[in-house]
Scaffold this motif. Sequence first.
Motif, PDB file in Angstrom:
ATOM      1  N   LEU B  30      19.062   0.040  60.756  1.00  0.00           N
ATOM      2  CA  LEU B  30      20.264  -0.123  61.779  1.00  0.00           C
ATOM      3  C   LEU B  30      20.866  -1.425  61.619  1.00  0.00           C
ATOM      4  N   TYR B  50      23.696  -4.970  64.412  1.00  0.00           N
ATOM      5  CA  TYR B  50      22.745  -4.103  64.722  1.00  0.00           C
ATOM      6  C   TYR B  50      23.225  -2.808  65.479  1.00  0.00           C
ATOM      7  N   ASN B  51      22.984  -1.542  64.707  1.00  0.00           N
ATOM      8  CA  ASN B  51      23.373  -0.522  65.435  1.00  0.00           C
ATOM      9  C   ASN B  51      24.810  -0.368  66.150  1.00  0.00           C
ATOM     10  N   LEU B  72      26.716   3.967  60.614  1.00  0.00           N
ATOM     11  CA  LEU B  72      26.045   2.445  60.185  1.00  0.00           C
ATOM     12  C   LEU B  72      26.527   1.732  59.031  1.00  0.00           C
TER      13      LEU B  72
END
Lengths: 112, 114
Positions: B30, B50-51, B72
């Motif tokens: 992620l 992140y994500n 992603l």
Amino acid sequence: TQLLEQSPQFLSIQEGENLTVYCNSSSVFSSLQWYRQEPGEGPVLLVTVVTGGEVKKLKRLTFQFGDARKDSSLHITAAQPGDTGLYLCAGHSGGGADGLTFGKGTHLIIQP
Amino acid sequence: DSGVTQTPKHLITATGQRVTLRCSPRSGDLSVYWYQQSLDQGLQFLIQYYNGEERAKGNILERFSAQQFPDLHSELNLSSLELGDSALYFCASSEDPYSGNTIYFGEGSWLTVV
């Protein structure tokens, strides 16, 4: 800004010799990692050390984290041509920023 | 093979131009990081996602920007390019952003600005 100083910058030795490279900082790191990078490739993680004074061995490679978690060393026994590469140390502060702080590396050449 | 894919592998462009570097993280990772590597500065952390959300910012110039998409993958946009931007740009990924997590690097994108 946290800095990691690596020494020596360049090292060329004969096959079979032993060597030590160093990674020093005035800052404390929650963990420290060693990477090896070969030409045309990205760095590959060799080891992570977390506890002050920790020693880890990976075949002929011995990694040590300083007691104060500010420095580290990598010792290679009976170096082989396959050990040639750029060795990078990287410190993690453990704070909100997760990017690693890298040293500039030690260029190691093992001559047959 | 780290599982991190970067394109293009090599890119030559002129000063003042804009380029986009693309990164596909390892399956399941992620967190995506961008690094710049040059002979004089070594490996410098630019930015982390992140994500889909920006998580940390390092030595990234205002002319540079990045984003992480819902699937992603990530893109690093470099604009108003200067000769000094010539470098190897690495993308890396990890499962989550927490300390001590193994970060896997791609093979890098070589950018030459002429």
